[in-house]
Enzyme design. Sequence first.
Site: not given
Length: 434
Positions: A248, A290-293, A334, A361
């Site tokens: 996070g 647990e880094p992802g971003r 978001y 669209c």
Amino acid sequence: MGTQGEQQVNEAGHLMIDGADAVELAHTYGTPLIAYDVSAIRQQIRRFKKVFERNQVDYAVSYASKAFATVGMFQLVNQEDAHIDVVSGGELYTAIKAGFPMEKVSFHGNNKSRAELEMAVDHHIGVVILDNFHEIELLSEILKEKQQTIKVMLRLTPGVSAHTHKYDQTGQEDSKFGFDIQSGQAQKALQQVLANSQLEMLGIHAHIGSQIFEVNGFVMAAQKLVDLAADWQKKFNFETRVLNIGGGFGIQYTKEDDPLAPEEFVDAIVKAVQKQVTLRQLKMPAIWIEPGRSIAGPAGYSLYTIGSRKEVPGIRPYVTVDGGMGDNIRPALYEAKYEAVLANQATAKPDETVRIAGKYCESGDILIQKQALPKSQPGDVLVIPATGAYGYSMAPNYNRNPRPAVVFVEKGKAQVIVKRESYEDLVKLDCSFV
């Protein structure tokens, strides 16, 4: 070669991505296109590792693959000797196809199916992170049938609410994830796991949210987990071998964002755990993150070709690109903010402020509400940086648009990692109605 902000620019004034000309990438592979700077991914993983090694702590850097999960990405993470966490049978299957070492895989999720858990057991994955009582029962049944054992951790909600978007908060008590500590759920879950000899209890896990800019929440969560570890050692003689504090860590999407370097979060967490462990005279556990971003996000670039333009008197012009919410749904979902650059005029001064619209669209298909740019022409290449996390991985086929190709770029060389979908791909699962 010069630098525009953090971005590299060549002598022609074109944006560069790890040594490759972004305009040439767009022309060679077509648009929309997602390009990853492979060197940036490698460097971030190594920076995380360096923090642990400097602090002399046993650790695992486990890439949160929901940010971007493909065979090629898993193989790159494996090259850097990191772990991965998966949250579905599909991500686990991708890891299997990538030849990823199963002992370095952890499996998250708040509603894992029997089939998914069976796949995890059959492939001897490293650890299942248990999320609820139903899952303890289900996994126990599977292990009994297959006469196997597996390592597990408990996901806990420590009652820490991160300062982030409400949809990105996961550590507060009122969350769909994990066992609540305050109510005694966590202790009850521990007792059930310890009573089952086929479940090897490895440690405890907490994840407090995503895109977090402040260290305090992580430090508080780490302290709560150490408190709990001390309590459980006293009550149940259970030694917590692993503290998994999730991920996070916030990244920079726009100039307004001012996050710490991701590794600085980790340094603060490690030091907090070391301090609390020493105070309670506990054995220092391994620390997993647990880094992802923070691994995939800054390394990714979305490349588009500009098409139509709409002038609205008294309101900023609309400049439309050939992608949009189909390859990056975060602005629509978001109100996520990004910035853009014209790849072929990367050093030119802005002439106007425009709204960057997608081709889908939907009135809400706006990638950027206000963007200062040089005057653009149809055919120009527009690039949005920092789109490597939750762009392709959340991409739908809305309006029956194919998903983009993905390329890995390393030191000037590009390689296709995901082929561009064709129209034929869009209908291959459709069945005729007779």
